[in-house]
Write a protein that holds these residues in place. Structure first.
Motif, PDB file in Angstrom:
ATOM      1  N   GLN A  68     -42.162  -6.921  66.246  1.00  0.00           N
ATOM      2  CA  GLN A  68     -42.599  -6.498  64.916  1.00  0.00           C
ATOM      3  C   GLN A  68     -42.943  -7.698  64.018  1.00  0.00           C
ATOM      4  OE1 GLN A  68     -43.008  -3.198  64.352  1.00  0.00           O
ATOM      5  NE2 GLN A  68     -42.371  -2.982  66.500  1.00  0.00           N
ATOM      6  N   HIS A  69     -42.789  -8.911  64.547  1.00  0.00           N
ATOM      7  CA  HIS A  69     -43.058 -10.139  63.791  1.00  0.00           C
ATOM      8  C   HIS A  69     -42.319 -10.112  62.439  1.00  0.00           C
ATOM      9  CE1 HIS A  69     -46.068 -10.550  66.851  1.00  0.00           C
ATOM     10  NE2 HIS A  69     -46.847  -9.604  66.351  1.00  0.00           N
ATOM     11  N   PRO A  70     -41.007 -10.179  62.473  1.00  0.00           N
ATOM     12  CA  PRO A  70     -40.215 -10.056  61.238  1.00  0.00           C
ATOM     13  C   PRO A  70     -40.537 -11.125  60.205  1.00  0.00           C
ATOM     14  CG  PRO A  70     -38.881 -10.902  63.058  1.00  0.00           C
ATOM     15  CD  PRO A  70     -40.173 -10.465  63.650  1.00  0.00           C
ATOM     16  N   ARG A  71     -40.306 -10.778  58.923  1.00  0.00           N
ATOM     17  CA  ARG A  71     -40.563 -11.676  57.804  1.00  0.00           C
ATOM     18  C   ARG A  71     -39.252 -12.092  57.152  1.00  0.00           C
ATOM     19  NH1 ARG A  71     -45.507  -8.841  54.383  1.00  0.00           N
ATOM     20  NH2 ARG A  71     -47.063  -8.797  56.064  1.00  0.00           N
ATOM     21  N   TYR A  72     -39.226 -13.331  56.647  1.00  0.00           N
ATOM     22  CA  TYR A  72     -38.041 -13.858  55.987  1.00  0.00           C
ATOM     23  C   TYR A  72     -38.463 -14.654  54.757  1.00  0.00           C
ATOM     24  CZ  TYR A  72     -36.088 -12.821  60.584  1.00  0.00           C
ATOM     25  OH  TYR A  72     -35.722 -12.184  61.754  1.00  0.00           O
ATOM     26  N   ALA A  73     -37.698 -14.538  53.701  1.00  0.00           N
ATOM     27  CA  ALA A  73     -38.002 -15.257  52.465  1.00  0.00           C
ATOM     28  C   ALA A  73     -37.864 -16.763  52.667  1.00  0.00           C
ATOM     29  CB  ALA A  73     -37.067 -14.791  51.360  1.00  0.00           C
ATOM     30  N   ASP A  74     -38.747 -17.501  52.008  1.00  0.00           N
ATOM     31  CA  ASP A  74     -38.612 -18.957  51.964  1.00  0.00           C
ATOM     32  C   ASP A  74     -37.432 -19.261  51.039  1.00  0.00           C
ATOM     33  OD1 ASP A  74     -38.808 -21.702  51.230  1.00  0.00           O
ATOM     34  OD2 ASP A  74     -40.927 -21.699  51.737  1.00  0.00           O
ATOM     35  N   PRO A  75     -36.405 -19.921  51.527  1.00  0.00           N
ATOM     36  CA  PRO A  75     -35.228 -20.154  50.687  1.00  0.00           C
ATOM     37  C   PRO A  75     -35.490 -21.055  49.485  1.00  0.00           C
ATOM     38  CG  PRO A  75     -35.053 -21.377  52.748  1.00  0.00           C
ATOM     39  CD  PRO A  75     -36.242 -20.481  52.882  1.00  0.00           C
ATOM     40  N   ASP A  76     -36.611 -21.800  49.492  1.00  0.00           N
ATOM     41  CA  ASP A  76     -36.894 -22.744  48.412  1.00  0.00           C
ATOM     42  C   ASP A  76     -38.041 -22.329  47.510  1.00  0.00           C
ATOM     43  OD1 ASP A  76     -34.882 -24.540  49.378  1.00  0.00           O
ATOM     44  OD2 ASP A  76     -36.306 -25.199  50.921  1.00  0.00           O
ATOM     45  N   ASP A  77     -38.769 -21.253  47.849  1.00  0.00           N
ATOM     46  CA  ASP A  77     -39.946 -20.873  47.081  1.00  0.00           C
ATOM     47  C   ASP A  77     -40.096 -19.356  47.092  1.00  0.00           C
ATOM     48  OD1 ASP A  77     -42.584 -20.449  46.098  1.00  0.00           O
ATOM     49  OD2 ASP A  77     -43.146 -22.484  46.700  1.00  0.00           O
ATOM     50  N   CYS A  78     -39.936 -18.738  45.916  1.00  0.00           N
ATOM     51  CA  CYS A  78     -39.975 -17.273  45.835  1.00  0.00           C
ATOM     52  C   CYS A  78     -41.338 -16.694  46.210  1.00  0.00           C
ATOM     53  CB  CYS A  78     -39.615 -16.824  44.416  1.00  0.00           C
ATOM     54  SG  CYS A  78     -37.848 -16.840  44.062  1.00  0.00           S
ATOM     55  N   GLN A  79     -42.390 -17.466  46.035  1.00  0.00           N
ATOM     56  CA  GLN A  79     -43.730 -16.941  46.301  1.00  0.00           C
ATOM     57  C   GLN A  79     -44.055 -16.906  47.793  1.00  0.00           C
ATOM     58  OE1 GLN A  79     -46.801 -19.013  44.170  1.00  0.00           O
ATOM     59  NE2 GLN A  79     -48.421 -17.591  44.763  1.00  0.00           N
ATOM     60  N   PHE A  80     -43.318 -17.671  48.592  1.00  0.00           N
ATOM     61  CA  PHE A  80     -43.649 -17.800  50.005  1.00  0.00           C
ATOM     62  C   PHE A  80     -42.608 -17.131  50.906  1.00  0.00           C
ATOM     63  CE2 PHE A  80     -46.335 -20.905  48.096  1.00  0.00           C
ATOM     64  CZ  PHE A  80     -47.459 -20.960  48.917  1.00  0.00           C
ATOM     65  N   PHE A  81     -43.037 -16.892  52.137  1.00  0.00           N
ATOM     66  CA  PHE A  81     -42.157 -16.298  53.144  1.00  0.00           C
ATOM     67  C   PHE A  81     -42.619 -16.752  54.524  1.00  0.00           C
ATOM     68  CE2 PHE A  81     -45.660 -13.444  52.334  1.00  0.00           C
ATOM     69  CZ  PHE A  81     -46.075 -12.999  53.584  1.00  0.00           C
ATOM     70  N   TYR A  82     -41.805 -16.496  55.534  1.00  0.00           N
ATOM     71  CA  TYR A  82     -42.134 -16.869  56.906  1.00  0.00           C
ATOM     72  C   TYR A  82     -42.322 -15.617  57.757  1.00  0.00           C
ATOM     73  CZ  TYR A  82     -40.746 -21.581  55.626  1.00  0.00           C
ATOM     74  OH  TYR A  82     -40.661 -22.807  55.008  1.00  0.00           O
ATOM     75  N   VAL A  83     -43.361 -15.649  58.556  1.00  0.00           N
ATOM     76  CA  VAL A  83     -43.580 -14.612  59.568  1.00  0.00           C
ATOM     77  C   VAL A  83     -43.203 -15.230  60.906  1.00  0.00           C
ATOM     78  CG1 VAL A  83     -45.249 -13.101  60.681  1.00  0.00           C
ATOM     79  CG2 VAL A  83     -45.462 -13.602  58.248  1.00  0.00           C
ATOM     80  N   CYS A  84     -42.266 -14.612  61.610  1.00  0.00           N
ATOM     81  CA  CYS A  84     -41.832 -15.137  62.903  1.00  0.00           C
ATOM     82  C   CYS A  84     -42.591 -14.415  64.015  1.00  0.00           C
ATOM     83  CB  CYS A  84     -40.325 -14.963  63.068  1.00  0.00           C
ATOM     84  SG  CYS A  84     -39.372 -16.118  62.046  1.00  0.00           S
ATOM     85  N   ILE A  85     -43.576 -15.080  64.591  1.00  0.00           N
ATOM     86  CA  ILE A  85     -44.405 -14.499  65.634  1.00  0.00           C
ATOM     87  C   ILE A  85     -43.541 -14.242  66.869  1.00  0.00           C
ATOM     88  CG2 ILE A  85     -46.479 -14.771  67.032  1.00  0.00           C
ATOM     89  CD1 ILE A  85     -46.953 -14.577  63.996  1.00  0.00           C
ATOM     90  N   ASN A  86     -43.524 -12.965  67.285  1.00  0.00           N
ATOM     91  CA  ASN A  86     -42.678 -12.528  68.414  1.00  0.00           C
ATOM     92  C   ASN A  86     -41.209 -12.882  68.190  1.00  0.00           C
ATOM     93  OD1 ASN A  86     -44.881 -11.473  69.927  1.00  0.00           O
ATOM     94  ND2 ASN A  86     -45.386 -13.539  70.618  1.00  0.00           N
ATOM     95  N   GLY A  87     -40.860 -13.031  66.909  1.00  0.00           N
ATOM     96  CA  GLY A  87     -39.473 -13.321  66.565  1.00  0.00           C
ATOM     97  C   GLY A  87     -39.055 -14.752  66.816  1.00  0.00           C
ATOM     98  N   GLU A  88     -40.009 -15.650  67.176  1.00  0.00           N
ATOM     99  CA  GLU A  88     -39.628 -16.999  67.586  1.00  0.00           C
ATOM    100  C   GLU A  88     -40.347 -18.111  66.825  1.00  0.00           C
ATOM    101  OE1 GLU A  88     -40.475 -17.051  71.726  1.00  0.00           O
ATOM    102  OE2 GLU A  88     -38.724 -15.849  72.279  1.00  0.00           O
ATOM    103  N   VAL A  89     -41.639 -17.975  66.609  1.00  0.00           N
ATOM    104  CA  VAL A  89     -42.424 -19.071  66.026  1.00  0.00           C
ATOM    105  C   VAL A  89     -42.715 -18.792  64.554  1.00  0.00           C
ATOM    106  CG1 VAL A  89     -44.568 -20.383  66.163  1.00  0.00           C
ATOM    107  CG2 VAL A  89     -43.498 -19.525  68.256  1.00  0.00           C
ATOM    108  N   PRO A  90     -42.206 -19.622  63.631  1.00  0.00           N
ATOM    109  CA  PRO A  90     -42.431 -19.375  62.203  1.00  0.00           C
ATOM    110  C   PRO A  90     -43.811 -19.815  61.718  1.00  0.00           C
ATOM    111  CG  PRO A  90     -41.081 -21.336  62.473  1.00  0.00           C
ATOM    112  CD  PRO A  90     -41.320 -20.793  63.855  1.00  0.00           C
TER     113      PRO A  90
END
Length: 294
Positions: A198-220
């Motif tokens: 599902q390519h999960p998303r996670y908040a950038d801990p240092d920037d509210c405007q940005f986030f990380y998409v983890c491709i196949n749950g592994e590659v940010p």
């Protein structure tokens, strides 16, 4: 002792041999194409049967068989050997065009040889795109023209890819010291295979405007919300600051409350009425009246 008939045959054979030698042909050898002007001969055999000093066609531009930046210009059957500028290679897409191109656009695997490089400051060759000399500098590279450089910085989150000559995601560039984890300082949490798809998303801990998409749950890969929005780590989507308590003041000092409200509730665009419409350059114009004759 040979009879009259045998002697006559020997005289004919000798005359044929002399005639062949005078015409520039040696026994058992043909000139390319079965004729044409006599070619200079040498006691040293050619290095390769494919090597030739003749034009494939009377006019055109033709790639060298071994060296990617060498080519030949033929004019009325006269051949002229040429070289592309250092760092460029010959594009043989058409014999009618003389074109040198960047190596990223040409397959040189079958003719990998190149001229001796002519390096200058930050330029491994006089022309082309080249990565930064420092291994850990991932997002900067040089564009060189005739030995003069211009340093370029990739957009945020991307790194220079030496294989393609453009900025790409770190996992695509595969450059040592420039992995996704090296660049972003972020590691994707371990999840199940089903969650990873599902390519999960996670908040950038240092920037509210940005986030990380983890491709196949592994590659940010780092992504961002549009101006005025922040990432909501509960809904995993971009949202307005008032809905994300920890980021409600993120744009304070950057956008006023009125500007934020205008971004969240944009005014509808006025509709043209009374037969008046907008032109391409933003003006307003009434359609020309037309009439039909019976």
């Amino acid at each position: 002792m040979a009879g009259p008939t045998t002697a006559l045959l020997l005289v004919i054979a000798a005359a044929a041999l002399l005639l062949g030698t005078a015409s520039g042909q040696s026994p058992g050898r043909r000139t390319p194409g079965g004729g044409g002007r006599p070619k200079a001969t040498s006691t040293t055999p050619p290095a390769d049967d494919d090597t030739t000093d003749e034009c494939p066609e009377p006019n055109g531009y033709f790639a060298d068989a071994y060296q990617c930046d060498k080519y030949y210009a033929c004019t009325d059957g006269v051949i002229d050997e040429r070289l592309c500028p250092d760092g460029m290679v010959f594009n043989d897409f058409s014999p009618q065009h003389e074109k040198c191109d960047l190596p990223f656009n040409i397959d040189c695997s079958q003719r990998p040889e190149l001229q001796e490089p002519q390096p200058t400051l930050h330029c491994r060759r006089k022309n082309g795109y080249f990565q930064h000399e420092e291994q850990n500098v991932c997002d900067k590279f040089y564009y060189c023209v005739d030995g003069k450089f211009n340093m370029i910085t990739c957009p945020d989150g991307l790194v220079y890819n030496e294989k393609t000559g453009i900025c790409t995601w770190p996992d695509e560039a595969k450059k040592k010291g420039c992995t996704s984890e090296d660049v972003f300082k972020f590691t994707c949490p371990k999840v199940s295979m089903a969650e990873g798809q599902q390519h999960p998303r996670y908040a950038d801990p240092d920037d509210c405007q940005f986030f990380y998409v983890c491709i196949n749950g592994e590659v940010p890969r780092r992504n961002g919300c549009k101006m005025g929005q922040v990432f909501n780590d509960v809904t995993h989507n971009c949202d307005w600051p008032r809905n994300v308590p920890e980021c409600k003041d993120w744009y304070k000092g950057i956008l006023t409350d009125e500007q934020l409200a205008a971004l969240e509730n944009p005014k509808p665009r006025p509709k043209a009425s009374d037969g008046v419409y907008k032109t391409r350059n933003g003006g307003r114009k009434r359609p020309a009246e037309t009439s039909e004759e019976a």
